[in-house]
Design a protein around this motif. Structure first.
Motif, PDB file in Angstrom:
ATOM      1  N   MET A   1       7.428  14.119   4.048  1.00  0.00           N
ATOM      2  CA  MET A   1       6.641  13.443   3.037  1.00  0.00           C
ATOM      3  C   MET A   1       5.224  13.238   3.545  1.00  0.00           C
ATOM      4  N   ASN A   2       4.377  13.145   2.600  1.00  0.00           N
ATOM      5  CA  ASN A   2       2.982  12.951   2.903  1.00  0.00           C
ATOM      6  C   ASN A   2       2.702  11.457   3.114  1.00  0.00           C
ATOM      7  N   THR A   3       1.808  11.118   4.038  1.00  0.00           N
ATOM      8  CA  THR A   3       1.477   9.704   4.304  1.00  0.00           C
ATOM      9  C   THR A   3       0.775   9.067   3.117  1.00  0.00           C
ATOM     10  N   LEU A   4       0.119   9.883   2.296  1.00  0.00           N
ATOM     11  CA  LEU A   4      -0.561   9.358   1.122  1.00  0.00           C
ATOM     12  C   LEU A   4       0.444   8.837   0.097  1.00  0.00           C
ATOM     13  N   THR A   5       1.608   9.437   0.010  1.00  0.00           N
ATOM     14  CA  THR A   5       2.638   8.957  -0.927  1.00  0.00           C
ATOM     15  C   THR A   5       3.344   7.715  -0.400  1.00  0.00           C
ATOM     16  N   LEU A   6       3.351   7.523   0.900  1.00  0.00           N
ATOM     17  CA  LEU A   6       3.978   6.343   1.490  1.00  0.00           C
ATOM     18  C   LEU A   6       3.069   5.111   1.460  1.00  0.00           C
ATOM     19  N   LEU A   7       1.772   5.301   1.321  1.00  0.00           N
ATOM     20  CA  LEU A   7       0.813   4.204   1.361  1.00  0.00           C
ATOM     21  C   LEU A   7       1.084   3.122   0.312  1.00  0.00           C
ATOM     22  N   PRO A   8       1.354   3.435  -0.962  1.00  0.00           N
ATOM     23  CA  PRO A   8       1.649   2.365  -1.940  1.00  0.00           C
ATOM     24  C   PRO A   8       2.883   1.538  -1.561  1.00  0.00           C
ATOM     25  N   PHE A   9       3.886   2.178  -1.015  1.00  0.00           N
ATOM     26  CA  PHE A   9       5.088   1.445  -0.610  1.00  0.00           C
ATOM     27  C   PHE A   9       4.800   0.507   0.562  1.00  0.00           C
ATOM     28  N   ILE A  10       3.987   0.955   1.484  1.00  0.00           N
ATOM     29  CA  ILE A  10       3.627   0.119   2.638  1.00  0.00           C
ATOM     30  C   ILE A  10       2.822  -1.096   2.174  1.00  0.00           C
ATOM     31  N   VAL A  11       1.896  -0.872   1.267  1.00  0.00           N
ATOM     32  CA  VAL A  11       1.083  -1.969   0.747  1.00  0.00           C
ATOM     33  C   VAL A  11       1.966  -2.968  -0.004  1.00  0.00           C
ATOM     34  N   LEU A  12       2.902  -2.482  -0.784  1.00  0.00           N
ATOM     35  CA  LEU A  12       3.813  -3.347  -1.536  1.00  0.00           C
ATOM     36  C   LEU A  12       4.676  -4.193  -0.597  1.00  0.00           C
ATOM     37  N   ILE A  13       5.206  -3.593   0.438  1.00  0.00           N
ATOM     38  CA  ILE A  13       6.032  -4.319   1.400  1.00  0.00           C
ATOM     39  C   ILE A  13       5.204  -5.366   2.138  1.00  0.00           C
ATOM     40  N   ALA A  14       3.966  -5.040   2.496  1.00  0.00           N
ATOM     41  CA  ALA A  14       3.098  -5.992   3.178  1.00  0.00           C
ATOM     42  C   ALA A  14       2.764  -7.180   2.268  1.00  0.00           C
ATOM     43  N   ALA A  15       2.505  -6.915   0.994  1.00  0.00           N
ATOM     44  CA  ALA A  15       2.205  -7.994   0.046  1.00  0.00           C
ATOM     45  C   ALA A  15       3.406  -8.912  -0.130  1.00  0.00           C
ATOM     46  N   MET A  16       4.599  -8.353  -0.213  1.00  0.00           N
ATOM     47  CA  MET A  16       5.814  -9.166  -0.344  1.00  0.00           C
ATOM     48  C   MET A  16       6.023 -10.018   0.903  1.00  0.00           C
ATOM     49  N   PHE A  17       5.757  -9.459   2.062  1.00  0.00           N
ATOM     50  CA  PHE A  17       5.904 -10.204   3.308  1.00  0.00           C
ATOM     51  C   PHE A  17       4.948 -11.389   3.344  1.00  0.00           C
ATOM     52  N   LEU A  18       3.679 -11.174   2.956  1.00  0.00           N
ATOM     53  CA  LEU A  18       2.692 -12.248   2.969  1.00  0.00           C
ATOM     54  C   LEU A  18       3.038 -13.351   1.961  1.00  0.00           C
ATOM     55  N   MET A  19       3.547 -12.971   0.794  1.00  0.00           N
ATOM     56  CA  MET A  19       3.901 -13.973  -0.219  1.00  0.00           C
ATOM     57  C   MET A  19       5.087 -14.822   0.226  1.00  0.00           C
ATOM     58  N   THR A  20       6.084 -14.197   0.798  1.00  0.00           N
ATOM     59  CA  THR A  20       7.243 -14.968   1.259  1.00  0.00           C
ATOM     60  C   THR A  20       6.875 -15.835   2.447  1.00  0.00           C
ATOM     61  N   ARG A  21       5.948 -15.357   3.276  1.00  0.00           N
ATOM     62  CA  ARG A  21       5.518 -16.142   4.433  1.00  0.00           C
ATOM     63  C   ARG A  21       4.813 -17.425   3.986  1.00  0.00           C
ATOM     64  N   SER A  22       3.923 -17.335   2.974  1.00  0.00           N
ATOM     65  CA  SER A  22       3.213 -18.530   2.509  1.00  0.00           C
ATOM     66  C   SER A  22       4.171 -19.483   1.796  1.00  0.00           C
ATOM     67  N   ALA A  23       5.155 -18.956   1.088  1.00  0.00           N
ATOM     68  CA  ALA A  23       6.132 -19.812   0.419  1.00  0.00           C
ATOM     69  C   ALA A  23       6.985 -20.557   1.443  1.00  0.00           C
ATOM     70  N   LYS A  24       7.382 -19.873   2.489  1.00  0.00           N
ATOM     71  CA  LYS A  24       8.161 -20.526   3.546  1.00  0.00           C
ATOM     72  C   LYS A  24       7.344 -21.602   4.247  1.00  0.00           C
ATOM     73  N   LYS A  25       6.049 -21.349   4.419  1.00  0.00           N
ATOM     74  CA  LYS A  25       5.172 -22.317   5.065  1.00  0.00           C
ATOM     75  C   LYS A  25       5.079 -23.594   4.219  1.00  0.00           C
TER      76      LYS A  25
END
Length: 177
Positions: A1-25
């Motif tokens: 797979m191309n890294t360009l196709t994986l980029l949206p998934f990586i960004v989505l996972i990072a955003a979910m991680f940051l949102m859950t982190r602030s909620a836990k805080k």
């Protein structure tokens, strides 16, 4: 797979991680606040009721909501632990006197007499000219507004009087011959 196709998934996972982190805080801060409650402190429940903490247990809190009214709440139902000043201001209407906390920077403020305070208060009561029109012009504008209002009230009456003067026609009557 191309890294360009994986980029949206990586960004989505990072955003979910940051949102859950602030909620836990936020949840951790709320839990710490509830665990630090002491008997005698003022609280607001998530339903908006203000009360004083009477007793704190592992999962429950006994609140004093008034004379002879003790209520048992779950700790999770406490929305905020209030400072004494804030609780007294909201519940009892007692404002904290900030002037008593201020230390004067010179002795003259301690030796002023009450007459100086009364003179200062009297000078504050004087009217301030903000560039308004003369009183005569204000009166003329006010009179014009009253006349306009009276004319609006008479307009429907005049229309009714005109309608009554004209004869009423039925289906068979006409002026044309």
């Amino acid at each position: 797979m191309n890294t360009l196709t994986l980029l949206p998934f990586i960004v989505l996972i990072a955003a979910m991680f940051l949102m859950t982190r602030s909620a836990k805080k936020k949840q951790q801060q709320a839990a710490n606040m509830r665990n630090e409650m002491q008997p005698g402190s003022g609280v607001r429940t998530i339903g908006g009721m203000y009360a004083t903490v009477k007793e704190v247990n592992e999962d429950t809190v006994l609140l004093d909501a008034g004379p002879g009214i003790d209520l048992l709440f779950a700790k999770n139902a406490i929305g905020a632990v209030l400072s004494d000043d804030e609780y007294n201001r909201i519940v009892h209407g007692i404002e904290h006197d900030l002037k008593s906390d201020i230390v004067p920077d010179d002795i003259s403020s301690l030796t002023e007499s009450d007459t100086a305070d009364a003179a200062a208060a009297a000078s504050d009561d004087k009217a301030v000219d903000l560039g308004k029109k003369d009183a005569v012009e204000d009166k003329a504008v006010e009179d014009k507004a009253v006349e306009d209002k009276a004319a609006e009230n008479k307009a429907p009456e005049a229309a009714e009087a005109k309608a009554e003067e004209e004869p009423k026609r039925t289906d068979g009557d006409s002026d044309a011959k």
